[in-house]
Motif scaffolding. Structure first.
Motif, PDB file in Angstrom:
ATOM      1  N   ALA A 184       0.811  -1.217   0.000  1.00 25.81           N
ATOM      2  CA  ALA A 184       0.000   0.000   0.000  1.00 25.81           C
ATOM      3  C   ALA A 184       0.847   1.271   0.000  1.00 25.81           C
ATOM      4  O   ALA A 184       0.395   2.314  -0.481  1.00 25.81           O
ATOM      5  N   HIS A 185       2.063   1.204   0.520  1.00 25.00           N
ATOM      6  CA  HIS A 185       2.905   2.395   0.635  1.00 25.00           C
ATOM      7  C   HIS A 185       4.113   2.365  -0.295  1.00 25.00           C
ATOM      8  O   HIS A 185       5.024   3.189  -0.173  1.00 25.00           O
ATOM      9  N   ASN A 186       4.106   1.441  -1.223  1.00 23.88           N
ATOM     10  CA  ASN A 186       5.185   1.328  -2.201  1.00 23.88           C
ATOM     11  C   ASN A 186       5.029   2.394  -3.288  1.00 23.88           C
ATOM     12  O   ASN A 186       3.943   2.581  -3.821  1.00 23.88           O
ATOM     13  N   VAL A 187       6.103   3.089  -3.568  1.00 31.08           N
ATOM     14  CA  VAL A 187       6.166   3.996  -4.704  1.00 31.08           C
ATOM     15  C   VAL A 187       7.159   3.345  -5.660  1.00 31.08           C
ATOM     16  O   VAL A 187       8.377   3.422  -5.437  1.00 31.08           O
ATOM     17  N   PRO A 188       6.663   2.644  -6.687  1.00 26.29           N
ATOM     18  CA  PRO A 188       7.566   1.881  -7.552  1.00 26.29           C
ATOM     19  C   PRO A 188       8.726   2.732  -8.084  1.00 26.29           C
ATOM     20  O   PRO A 188       8.542   3.842  -8.556  1.00 26.29           O
ATOM     21  N   GLY A 189       9.927   2.174  -7.922  1.00 25.84           N
ATOM     22  CA  GLY A 189      11.134   2.835  -8.389  1.00 25.84           C
ATOM     23  C   GLY A 189      11.751   3.791  -7.388  1.00 25.84           C
ATOM     24  O   GLY A 189      12.897   4.185  -7.544  1.00 25.84           O
ATOM     25  N   ASP A 190      10.994   4.191  -6.362  1.00 29.27           N
ATOM     26  CA  ASP A 190      11.509   5.130  -5.365  1.00 29.27           C
ATOM     27  C   ASP A 190      11.546   4.553  -3.961  1.00 29.27           C
ATOM     28  O   ASP A 190      12.020   5.212  -3.046  1.00 29.27           O
ATOM     29  N   THR A 191      11.030   3.349  -3.769  1.00 29.21           N
ATOM     30  CA  THR A 191      10.926   2.774  -2.429  1.00 29.21           C
ATOM     31  C   THR A 191      12.077   1.827  -2.140  1.00 29.21           C
ATOM     32  O   THR A 191      12.459   1.031  -2.996  1.00 29.21           O
ATOM     33  N   VAL A 192      12.596   1.928  -0.914  1.00 31.46           N
ATOM     34  CA  VAL A 192      13.524   0.951  -0.360  1.00 31.46           C
ATOM     35  C   VAL A 192      13.010   0.592   1.020  1.00 31.46           C
ATOM     36  O   VAL A 192      12.268   1.357   1.637  1.00 31.46           O
ATOM     37  N   MET A 193      13.378  -0.588   1.503  1.00 33.00           N
ATOM     38  CA  MET A 193      12.932  -1.049   2.819  1.00 33.00           C
ATOM     39  C   MET A 193      14.112  -1.510   3.641  1.00 33.00           C
ATOM     40  O   MET A 193      15.101  -1.986   3.114  1.00 33.00           O
ATOM     41  N   ALA A 194      13.920  -1.395   4.957  1.00 30.06           N
ATOM     42  CA  ALA A 194      14.813  -2.048   5.910  1.00 30.06           C
ATOM     43  C   ALA A 194      13.899  -2.682   6.932  1.00 30.06           C
ATOM     44  O   ALA A 194      12.975  -2.039   7.435  1.00 30.06           O
ATOM     45  N   SER A 195      14.123  -3.954   7.209  1.00 28.92           N
ATOM     46  CA  SER A 195      13.225  -4.638   8.127  1.00 28.92           C
ATOM     47  C   SER A 195      13.991  -5.562   9.056  1.00 28.92           C
ATOM     48  O   SER A 195      15.122  -5.947   8.790  1.00 28.92           O
ATOM     49  N   SER A 196      13.301  -5.908  10.111  1.00 34.01           N
ATOM     50  CA  SER A 196      13.777  -6.940  11.019  1.00 34.01           C
ATOM     51  C   SER A 196      13.888  -8.248  10.247  1.00 34.01           C
ATOM     52  O   SER A 196      13.136  -8.489   9.299  1.00 34.01           O
ATOM     53  N   ILE A 197      14.799  -9.082  10.685  1.00 33.84           N
ATOM     54  CA  ILE A 197      14.917 -10.418  10.082  1.00 33.84           C
ATOM     55  C   ILE A 197      13.612 -11.195  10.224  1.00 33.84           C
ATOM     56  O   ILE A 197      13.310 -12.079   9.438  1.00 33.84           O
TER      57      ILE A 197
END
Length: 174
Positions: A125-138
């Motif tokens: 829902a919050h993805n902006v294709p081409g501009d989004t990166v994520m960092a998450s817990s394992i």
């Protein structure tokens, strides 16, 4: 397939490495950063610190986390995206099995299984294709599924030494 990037000792450097995986014309633009910590204050606070560093560099930072931590995220000036309910978090903390060496991991993994789809849906829902990166817990497997399905660059952040396995000086439970 999601890009491969070099691992660094510092999570904010991992995100910047992810940014370099985008097309050259986008690497100087503002990133849409999704941070997905799971756990207690000891898990959420480092992500908030990472978010503050990224926001200071001009990026849009949104934290997908249980509402129990919503005030912390908002007081830091980051965007808060709720995941589950505060009651759910408090019930998990009150589970006596959580603190037992054998039953604890089962309780954690049962809880995490319930969060798989909501995490994926929040990321999508919050993805902006081409501009989004994520960092998450394992532990945020829904984020990993979103990375694979939506092609979002992602850094997995390990905050707990318990997830590393070694045959040399392996930790032992009391």
């Amino acid at each position: 397939m999601a890009p491969v990037f070099k691992l660094t000792h510092y999570p904010n450097e991992a995100i910047l490495c992810l940014a370099s995986q985008r097309s050259p014309q986008l690497t100087e633009s503002i990133l849409n950063v999704l941070l997905i910590p799971l756990g207690s204050h000891g898990d959420v606070h480092p992500f908030v610190g990472l978010g503050l560093a990224l926001r200071a560099r001009g990026h849009r930072v949104r934290v997908i986390v249980n509402p129990f931590f919503g005030p912390l995220v908002e007081q830091a000036g980051l965007e808060f995206i709720p995941l589950g309910t505060t009651d759910y978090y408090l019930r998990m903390l009150d589970n006596p099995d959580l603190w037992k060496p054998v039953k604890g991991p089962r309780a954690v993994f049962a809880s995490l299984a319930e969060l798989h789809r909501p995490i994926y849906e929040a990321v999508a829902a919050h993805n902006v294709p081409g501009d989004t990166v994520m960092a998450s817990s394992i532990l945020a497997m829904g984020a990993r599924a979103a990375q694979d399905k939506l092609g979002i660059p992602m850094a997995t952040i390990h905050l707990q030494p318990a997830v590393f396995r070694s045959t040399v000086n392996a930790p032992k439970l009391p």
